[in-house]
Enzyme design. Structure first.
Site, PDB file in Angstrom:
ATOM      1  N   TYR A 100      72.948  80.871  60.811  1.00  0.00           N
ATOM      2  CA  TYR A 100      73.917  81.924  61.082  1.00  0.00           C
ATOM      3  C   TYR A 100      73.826  83.014  60.007  1.00  0.00           C
ATOM      4  O   TYR A 100      73.481  82.742  58.855  1.00  0.00           O
ATOM      5  CB  TYR A 100      75.338  81.362  61.113  1.00  0.00           C
ATOM      6  CG  TYR A 100      75.634  80.494  62.307  1.00  0.00           C
ATOM      7  CD1 TYR A 100      76.099  81.052  63.493  1.00  0.00           C
ATOM      8  CD2 TYR A 100      75.450  79.113  62.251  1.00  0.00           C
ATOM      9  CE1 TYR A 100      76.380  80.253  64.593  1.00  0.00           C
ATOM     10  CE2 TYR A 100      75.723  78.307  63.344  1.00  0.00           C
ATOM     11  CZ  TYR A 100      76.188  78.888  64.516  1.00  0.00           C
ATOM     12  OH  TYR A 100      76.458  78.096  65.600  1.00  0.00           O
ATOM     13  N   TYR A 139      70.148  73.097  64.279  1.00  0.00           N
ATOM     14  CA  TYR A 139      70.332  73.097  62.828  1.00  0.00           C
ATOM     15  C   TYR A 139      71.055  71.820  62.384  1.00  0.00           C
ATOM     16  O   TYR A 139      71.791  71.205  63.149  1.00  0.00           O
ATOM     17  CB  TYR A 139      71.102  74.337  62.368  1.00  0.00           C
ATOM     18  CG  TYR A 139      72.469  74.523  63.002  1.00  0.00           C
ATOM     19  CD1 TYR A 139      73.592  73.849  62.521  1.00  0.00           C
ATOM     20  CD2 TYR A 139      72.640  75.399  64.067  1.00  0.00           C
ATOM     21  CE1 TYR A 139      74.838  74.037  63.094  1.00  0.00           C
ATOM     22  CE2 TYR A 139      73.890  75.592  64.645  1.00  0.00           C
ATOM     23  CZ  TYR A 139      74.979  74.911  64.148  1.00  0.00           C
ATOM     24  OH  TYR A 139      76.212  75.087  64.726  1.00  0.00           O
ATOM     25  N   ARG A 149      72.713  69.750  65.358  1.00  0.00           N
ATOM     26  CA  ARG A 149      73.400  70.301  66.520  1.00  0.00           C
ATOM     27  C   ARG A 149      72.386  70.733  67.563  1.00  0.00           C
ATOM     28  O   ARG A 149      71.360  71.323  67.260  1.00  0.00           O
ATOM     29  CB  ARG A 149      74.207  71.548  66.135  1.00  0.00           C
ATOM     30  CG  ARG A 149      75.440  71.377  65.302  1.00  0.00           C
ATOM     31  CD  ARG A 149      76.653  70.705  65.920  1.00  0.00           C
ATOM     32  NE  ARG A 149      76.741  70.556  67.331  1.00  0.00           N
ATOM     33  CZ  ARG A 149      77.376  71.402  68.169  1.00  0.00           C
ATOM     34  NH1 ARG A 149      77.965  72.471  67.698  1.00  0.00           N
ATOM     35  NH2 ARG A 149      77.447  71.142  69.458  1.00  0.00           N
ATOM     36  N   HIS A 152      72.839  75.937  71.031  1.00  0.00           N
ATOM     37  CA  HIS A 152      74.073  76.307  71.709  1.00  0.00           C
ATOM     38  C   HIS A 152      74.478  77.736  71.362  1.00  0.00           C
ATOM     39  O   HIS A 152      74.021  78.316  70.376  1.00  0.00           O
ATOM     40  CB  HIS A 152      75.211  75.350  71.336  1.00  0.00           C
ATOM     41  CG  HIS A 152      75.582  75.374  69.880  1.00  0.00           C
ATOM     42  ND1 HIS A 152      74.873  74.708  68.916  1.00  0.00           N
ATOM     43  CD2 HIS A 152      76.588  76.004  69.222  1.00  0.00           C
ATOM     44  CE1 HIS A 152      75.412  74.913  67.726  1.00  0.00           C
ATOM     45  NE2 HIS A 152      76.455  75.706  67.881  1.00  0.00           N
ATOM     46  N   HIS A 154      78.167  80.133  71.217  1.00  0.00           N
ATOM     47  CA  HIS A 154      79.633  80.087  71.226  1.00  0.00           C
ATOM     48  C   HIS A 154      80.199  81.252  72.047  1.00  0.00           C
ATOM     49  O   HIS A 154      79.679  82.371  71.980  1.00  0.00           O
ATOM     50  CB  HIS A 154      80.187  80.205  69.799  1.00  0.00           C
ATOM     51  CG  HIS A 154      79.764  79.093  68.893  1.00  0.00           C
ATOM     52  ND1 HIS A 154      80.497  77.940  68.740  1.00  0.00           N
ATOM     53  CD2 HIS A 154      78.689  78.969  68.074  1.00  0.00           C
ATOM     54  CE1 HIS A 154      79.897  77.150  67.865  1.00  0.00           C
ATOM     55  NE2 HIS A 154      78.798  77.756  67.444  1.00  0.00           N
TER      56      HIS A 154
END
Length: 230
Positions: A100, A139, A149, A152, A154
């Site tokens: 991120y 990640y 994870r 995906h 959000h």
């Protein structure tokens, strides 16, 4: 205004033993209902003039981001299939390397100066929306010594006021990490597939990007599982 109650078997529990951090942050007392004020239920007015759309995360500052460009499109409806126009969707995700664009993300993966990881789109009169982005990477997240994870994206959906916000995640078909992810597996079995996008050739643009469809239902027995249904 009356509406159908939240049905059982759709949303994940607040305290999930396999999801470590829920032990510390789930409520352990009965909720206290606080009446909403007029401001909370009717403001602010989320419009594209006040909150400009940003529909393409595959480019930033005029330069192409790293990774596989994809298109995600969908439709927002209520429990009776009626389109929900003017819903503001805020979108955020990791980059193609699984990192991120945040200072607190210290994952040992490269940052991409041409990828902001944020988008905003409003549904049209028929509840439809579409964005262009980069397929994010998986990640590590330290739920245990080797936890990762799944890939995906959000989504935060905003209604007519601050009190009308729902948050969910979209996953990709065929991801082997789904079977190991406690967040995805924490959703009841009959509902978790609603969080997986479907490859869609009609959304796909020739010689440009693969397309995925992710429709969202706000409530009812076919509701999209959300992180904050209450």
């Amino acid at each position: 205004m009356s509406f159908r109650p939240i049905p059982p078997g759709v949303f994940p529990p607040m305290d999930l033993p396999s999801y470590g951090s829920t032990h510390k942050r789930h409520p352990d007392q009965a909720p206290v209902r606080i009446p909403h004020t007029l401001t909370e239920t009717s403001a602010p007015r989320f419009t594209s003039s006040a909150y400009p759309e940003h529909l393409d995360m595959s480019r930033h500052n005029g330069r192409e981001a790293m990774g596989e460009r994809i298109i995600i499109a969908g439709r927002v409806t209520d429990e009776d299939g009626r389109p929900q126009p003017g819903v503001m969707l805020e979108v955020w995700q990791a980059n193609a390397a699984g990192r991120y664009q945040l200072d607190r993300d210290q994952h040992d993966a490269p940052l991409d100066p041409n990828f902001s990881g944020q988008a905003r789109v409003f549904t049209d009169a028929d509840g439809n929306w579409s964005i262009t982005t980069i397929r994010p990477g998986a990640y590590p997240w330290r739920n245990h010594h080797n936890a990762w994870r799944p890939v995906h994206v959000h989504f935060g959906l905003h209604g007519a006021g601050f009190a009308q916000r729902l948050v969910t995640q979209m996953y990709f078909p065929g991801d082997p990490l789904l079977a190991l992810d406690p967040i995805y597996q924490g959703v009841p079995e009959g509902a978790r597939e609603r969080l997986v996008a479907k490859f869609d050739l009609d959304v796909t643009r020739p010689e440009y990007a693969l397309g995925y469809r992710f429709d969202m239902v706000l409530r009812g027995r076919l509701a999209t599982p959300m992180e904050n249904p209450a």
